[in-house]
Design a protein around this motif. Structure first.
Motif, PDB file in Angstrom:
ATOM      1  N   ILE A  20      54.228  37.325  76.521  1.00 14.11           N
ATOM      2  CA  ILE A  20      53.576  37.910  77.561  1.00 14.11           C
ATOM      3  C   ILE A  20      54.470  37.740  78.892  1.00 14.11           C
ATOM      4  O   ILE A  20      54.714  38.421  79.647  1.00 14.11           O
ATOM      5  N   MET A  21      54.520  36.388  79.098  1.00 17.28           N
ATOM      6  CA  MET A  21      55.654  36.009  80.135  1.00 17.28           C
ATOM      7  C   MET A  21      56.815  36.838  80.018  1.00 17.28           C
ATOM      8  O   MET A  21      57.051  37.215  81.259  1.00 17.28           O
ATOM      9  N   GLU A  22      57.530  37.145  78.961  1.00 18.38           N
ATOM     10  CA  GLU A  22      58.875  37.875  79.002  1.00 18.38           C
ATOM     11  C   GLU A  22      58.475  39.309  79.284  1.00 18.38           C
ATOM     12  O   GLU A  22      59.166  39.919  80.170  1.00 18.38           O
ATOM     13  N   ALA A  23      57.363  39.732  79.014  1.00 11.85           N
ATOM     14  CA  ALA A  23      57.069  41.087  79.281  1.00 11.85           C
ATOM     15  C   ALA A  23      56.942  41.251  80.886  1.00 11.85           C
ATOM     16  O   ALA A  23      56.979  42.293  81.444  1.00 11.85           O
ATOM     17  N   VAL A  24      55.923  40.467  81.296  1.00  9.68           N
ATOM     18  CA  VAL A  24      55.682  40.367  82.873  1.00  9.68           C
ATOM     19  C   VAL A  24      56.903  40.216  83.584  1.00  9.68           C
ATOM     20  O   VAL A  24      57.432  40.804  84.724  1.00  9.68           O
ATOM     21  N   LEU A  25      57.969  39.486  83.211  1.00  9.90           N
ATOM     22  CA  LEU A  25      59.194  39.175  84.073  1.00  9.90           C
ATOM     23  C   LEU A  25      60.023  40.376  83.817  1.00  9.90           C
ATOM     24  O   LEU A  25      60.600  41.081  84.969  1.00  9.90           O
ATOM     25  N   LEU A  69      63.892  31.724  88.230  1.00 12.24           N
ATOM     26  CA  LEU A  69      63.469  30.207  88.774  1.00 12.24           C
ATOM     27  C   LEU A  69      62.116  29.978  88.413  1.00 12.24           C
ATOM     28  O   LEU A  69      61.687  28.805  88.149  1.00 12.24           O
ATOM     29  N   SER A  70      61.122  31.050  88.362  1.00 11.51           N
ATOM     30  CA  SER A  70      59.956  30.717  88.087  1.00 11.51           C
ATOM     31  C   SER A  70      59.409  30.582  86.704  1.00 11.51           C
ATOM     32  O   SER A  70      58.710  29.818  86.275  1.00 11.51           O
ATOM     33  N   ALA A  71      60.262  30.996  85.696  1.00  6.95           N
ATOM     34  CA  ALA A  71      59.808  30.891  84.251  1.00  6.95           C
ATOM     35  C   ALA A  71      61.118  30.415  83.722  1.00  6.95           C
ATOM     36  O   ALA A  71      60.979  30.486  82.300  1.00  6.95           O
ATOM     37  N   GLY A  72      61.927  29.868  84.169  1.00  3.32           N
ATOM     38  CA  GLY A  72      63.400  29.702  83.179  1.00  3.32           C
ATOM     39  C   GLY A  72      62.991  28.428  82.530  1.00  3.32           C
ATOM     40  O   GLY A  72      63.403  28.345  81.179  1.00  3.32           O
ATOM     41  N   SER A  73      62.197  27.633  82.879  1.00  2.00           N
ATOM     42  CA  SER A  73      61.703  26.331  82.173  1.00  2.00           C
ATOM     43  C   SER A  73      60.818  26.764  80.937  1.00  2.00           C
ATOM     44  O   SER A  73      60.766  25.964  80.176  1.00  2.00           O
ATOM     45  N   LEU A  74      60.277  27.767  81.201  1.00  4.48           N
ATOM     46  CA  LEU A  74      59.149  27.992  80.067  1.00  4.48           C
ATOM     47  C   LEU A  74      59.720  28.769  78.940  1.00  4.48           C
ATOM     48  O   LEU A  74      59.359  28.833  77.654  1.00  4.48           O
ATOM     49  N   GLY A  76      63.176  30.595  79.156  1.00  8.14           N
ATOM     50  CA  GLY A  76      64.308  30.767  79.296  1.00  8.14           C
ATOM     51  C   GLY A  76      64.643  31.899  80.041  1.00  8.14           C
ATOM     52  O   GLY A  76      65.866  32.258  80.524  1.00  8.14           O
ATOM     53  N   ALA A  77      63.557  32.647  80.611  1.00  8.12           N
ATOM     54  CA  ALA A  77      63.613  34.040  81.424  1.00  8.12           C
ATOM     55  C   ALA A  77      64.725  34.850  81.017  1.00  8.12           C
ATOM     56  O   ALA A  77      65.632  35.383  81.718  1.00  8.12           O
ATOM     57  N   SER A  78      64.793  35.157  79.548  1.00 11.12           N
ATOM     58  CA  SER A  78      65.561  36.314  79.087  1.00 11.12           C
ATOM     59  C   SER A  78      65.585  37.396  79.858  1.00 11.12           C
ATOM     60  O   SER A  78      66.861  37.893  80.055  1.00 11.12           O
ATOM     61  N   MET A  79      64.540  38.134  79.631  1.00 11.31           N
ATOM     62  CA  MET A  79      64.448  39.308  80.065  1.00 11.31           C
ATOM     63  C   MET A  79      65.316  40.735  79.316  1.00 11.31           C
ATOM     64  O   MET A  79      65.365  41.787  79.970  1.00 11.31           O
ATOM     65  N   VAL A  99      59.901  36.792  70.236  1.00 15.17           N
ATOM     66  CA  VAL A  99      59.410  36.723  71.793  1.00 15.17           C
ATOM     67  C   VAL A  99      60.412  37.454  72.584  1.00 15.17           C
ATOM     68  O   VAL A  99      60.087  38.265  73.280  1.00 15.17           O
ATOM     69  N   TYR A 100      61.705  37.309  72.234  1.00 17.15           N
ATOM     70  CA  TYR A 100      62.649  37.871  73.046  1.00 17.15           C
ATOM     71  C   TYR A 100      62.946  39.529  72.794  1.00 17.15           C
ATOM     72  O   TYR A 100      63.981  40.099  73.581  1.00 17.15           O
ATOM     73  N   TRP A 101      62.398  39.903  71.953  1.00 16.37           N
ATOM     74  CA  TRP A 101      62.623  41.342  71.488  1.00 16.37           C
ATOM     75  C   TRP A 101      61.296  42.211  71.882  1.00 16.37           C
ATOM     76  O   TRP A 101      61.471  43.237  72.789  1.00 16.37           O
ATOM     77  N   ALA A 102      60.054  41.630  71.444  1.00 13.07           N
ATOM     78  CA  ALA A 102      59.057  42.416  71.735  1.00 13.07           C
ATOM     79  C   ALA A 102      58.535  42.172  73.152  1.00 13.07           C
ATOM     80  O   ALA A 102      58.060  43.578  73.838  1.00 13.07           O
ATOM     81  N   GLY A 103      58.791  41.270  73.864  1.00  8.22           N
ATOM     82  CA  GLY A 103      58.328  41.028  75.309  1.00  8.22           C
ATOM     83  C   GLY A 103      59.141  41.959  76.456  1.00  8.22           C
ATOM     84  O   GLY A 103      58.272  42.750  76.944  1.00  8.22           O
ATOM     85  N   PRO A 104      60.388  42.049  76.156  1.00  4.97           N
ATOM     86  CA  PRO A 104      61.192  42.705  77.122  1.00  4.97           C
ATOM     87  C   PRO A 104      60.830  44.342  76.798  1.00  4.97           C
ATOM     88  O   PRO A 104      60.974  45.108  77.814  1.00  4.97           O
TER      89      PRO A 104
END
Length: 144
Positions: A20-25, A69-74, A76-79, A99-104
């Motif tokens: 969800i975080m990756e999707a929002v980013l 900066l906001s989600a890198g530590s949570l 990795g903020a790949s996007m 996570v890094y495929w579905a979210g973005p």
């Protein structure tokens, strides 16, 4: 031998929460890119000058930086799936790749739909004025 830095989710995060975080980013970055690059937004379809183009690039870069900066530590903020998949292939560690495929992918799709439907809707008069005889959307023919 050096370790390959891969993107990982924080211990406090679940896989669903990270997706969800990756999707929002990704939504924020892609929506900003759509708005910055949209010719319909300002100037009535005219060619935009250097200032508008440069400010659009600064806006996209600023939003991307803020997301990192906001989600890198949570998460990795790949996007970007390729940004996480490449290091995973090299290191052989494919943990949490969904996570890094579905979210973005979901975030980018929702951003494109939101921009198309909410920000710049096509009215009946716009559609009739731009394409009176075609009902297949925007299609340009390129002759080589």
């Amino acid at each position: 031998m050096q370790a390959v830095p891969t993107t990982r989710i924080a211990v406090a995060m679940t896989g669903f929460g990270a997706a969800i975080m990756e999707a929002v980013l990704t939504f924020m970055v892609v929506y900003t890119a759509h708005v910055a690059g949209d010719l319909r937004g300002g100037g009535g379809g005219k060619r935009r000058g250097f200032a508008a183009t440069a400010l659009g690039a600064v806006a996209v870069g600023s939003v991307t930086g803020a997301c990192v900066l906001s989600a890198g530590s949570l998460t990795g903020a790949s996007m970007n799936p390729a940004r996480s998949f490449g290091p995973a292939v090299v290191s052989g560690d494919y943990k949490n790749q969904a996570v890094y495929w579905a979210g973005p992918m979901i975030g980018a799709a929702v951003a494109a739909l939101a921009h198309q439907i909410l920000a710049c809707p096509t009215t009946a008069t716009d559609a009739a004025a731009t394409e009176p005889s075609s009902r297949h959307g925007n299609v340009e023919t390129v002759v080589v």
